[in-house]
Design an enzyme around this catalytic site. Structure first.
Site: not given
Ligand SMILES: [Zn+2]
Length: 146
Positions: A99, A101
């Protein structure tokens, strides 16, 4: 049911404040935001980290990261944006589904490399998160390619 919380979000088994979704990628607000309007952008395939994902998928993921960054900039009162992607526990990775950010920053908060990316001191209520998501979504849909 998948063990991975992000896979559960992708499969709609867990609720999330989604701001963008297509066949390969989904973006939703962190439920432990560093600051207001802090999305995570993830591939739908469960790659654990940057080493497992192909170059082509990485390129596509970051195409969407760029669009999310523009939408966050335009919708949230932030003067800077940090883009952070952690690989491995030593780097502070908590969920082992790759992922990225996208973190809005304000100058008065100061910048420090040591500052954690996963502070939960700014926790937002479910209603506040949905308000943030709505704001970002509006700007996202109005974007033209750059
Ligand atoms: Zn996963």
């Amino acid at each position: 049911m998948s063990e991975c919380v992000f896979c559960q979000i992708i499969q709609k088994q867990l609720p999330a404040n989604v701001i963008y979704e297509d066949k390969q990628v989904v973006a939703f607000l962190s439920n432990r935001p560093i600051n207001q309007g802090h999305p995570l952008v993830i591939p739908k395939k469960n790659h654990a980290n940057i080493y497992e994902i192909s170059e082509d998928e990485t390129a596509y993921l970051f195409r969407i990261v760029k669009r999310v960054a523009n939408a966050v900039r335009d919708s949230i009162d932030a003067e800077g944006i940090r883009i952070v992607q952690n690989n491995g526990e030593a780097a502070g990775q908590v969920v082992f589904h790759l992922h990225v950010h996208v973190i809005p920053m304000k100058p008065q908060e100061g910048f420090s490399h040591g500052k954690a990316y996963r502070s939960s001191s700014n926790s937002r209520s479910a209603d506040e998160l949905e308000m943030d998501a709505k704001k970002i979504r509006n700007f996202f849909s109005g974007q033209t390619k750059k």
